[in-house]
Design an enzyme around this catalytic site. Structure first.
Site, PDB file in Angstrom:
ATOM      1  N   ASP A  53      16.862  52.942  57.005  1.00 13.04           N
ATOM      2  CA  ASP A  53      17.380  53.438  58.284  1.00 13.04           C
ATOM      3  C   ASP A  53      16.328  54.258  59.023  1.00 13.04           C
ATOM      4  O   ASP A  53      15.344  54.714  58.437  1.00 13.04           O
ATOM      5  CB  ASP A  53      18.604  54.330  58.049  1.00 13.04           C
ATOM      6  N   TYR A 111      17.111  55.145  45.207  1.00 17.49           N
ATOM      7  CA  TYR A 111      16.884  56.117  46.280  1.00 17.49           C
ATOM      8  C   TYR A 111      17.003  57.521  45.708  1.00 17.49           C
ATOM      9  O   TYR A 111      17.778  57.764  44.774  1.00 17.49           O
ATOM     10  CB  TYR A 111      17.925  55.955  47.385  1.00 17.49           C
TER      11      TYR A 111
END
Length: 265
Positions: A53, A111
């Site tokens: 993102d 992540y």
């Protein structure tokens, strides 16, 4: 035409994300511009392991580059880095077989998210500073509810590129280091905004505003509530992309200088 595997790190603050888009600055776009200069008009393609993102960072994004060249991988790395801005860096380039695909061959991804419990002058773009007191043990216990195969429709916006909202979460690790809370999530793949909404929901649990039952509800029925808790991109890092061979596990540790987070609040 040869295929090369690229290991890339970047600070995502100035970019609209990995994926090339019209009228916006992207990581893939900057790599493509650099490669066009290095290979001087040769036809080329660059594919990443997946999107990140806007504002999200990467410790090790994987991409593959198709181009006709006689340059050695190390020379390609140096030449690309000479053309790239300082917040994007090619860590390594290696020649790979033509069947390798950065996205389709990936078996899992991890992540890391960094939450700061104090205001910071130096790490602002790499953490989410939360003023409220957080109950770490509640967050740690609740994080285990995400492990396994679940429908994460409540944790993502509609995405035409995703055929299913079911995702296998292999592991969620959470630990404290000084005034930082570190969270690592490893899964088969991730939906748009999914990690940031998981983090946001865990923070609400830490504040005492959500419970484990709320998480169970979000995972069992479609709800728009998690969208209200979406964590900012500043604290999120794509840590690693794993393939059939070479998967490694590492200790979860802070990505910024932990010494600066051990002083007074």
């Amino acid at each position: 035409m040869s295929r090369f595997k690229l290991y890339i790190e970047y600070i995502g603050t100035r970019y609209s994300g990995w994926q090339m888009q019209k009228n916006s600055r992207s990581i893939q776009g900057k790599l493509y511009e650099a490669a066009k200069k290095v290979f001087d008009g040769e036809k080329l393609e660059i594919y990443g392991s997946g999107r990140t993102d806007a504002g999200v960072h990467a410790l090790c994004q994987i991409a593959h580059l198709d181009v006709k060249t006689m340059l050695a991988p190390e020379v390609i790395r140096m030449k690309l880095n000479d053309e790239l801005p300082g917040d994007i860096n090619i860590i390594e380039v290696e020649k790979t077989n033509k069947d390798f695909h950065a996205r389709h061959d990936a078996v899992s991804r991890s992540y890391i998210y960094q939450i700061s419990r104090r205001r910071t002058a130096f790490g602002k773009q790499f953490v989410w500073w939360i003023k409220d007191k957080l109950d770490f043990e509640k967050m740690k216990k609740a994080s285990k509810l995400f492990v396994g195969m679940h429908d994460f429709a409540s944790f993502s916006d509609d995405d035409p590129e995703e055929k299913s909202t079911k995702v296998l979460i292999e592991n969620v690790e959470i630990k404290e280091e000084g005034d930082l809370i570190l969270i690592r999530i490893t899964g088969s793949h991730f939906l748009w905004k999914m990690v940031r909404r998981i983090i946001g929901v865990l923070v609400e649990v830490g504040k005492g505003k959500l419970t484990e039952n709320d998480i169970k509800k979000y995972l069992s029925e479609n709800s728009n509530e998690p969208s209200r808790f979406t964590a900012p991109p500043s604290g999120l890092f794509l840590e690693n992309v794993f393939y059939e061979h070479g998967k490694v596990s590492k200790e979860l540790s802070a990505l910024i200088n932990i010494k600066s987070f051990k002083g007074k609040k």
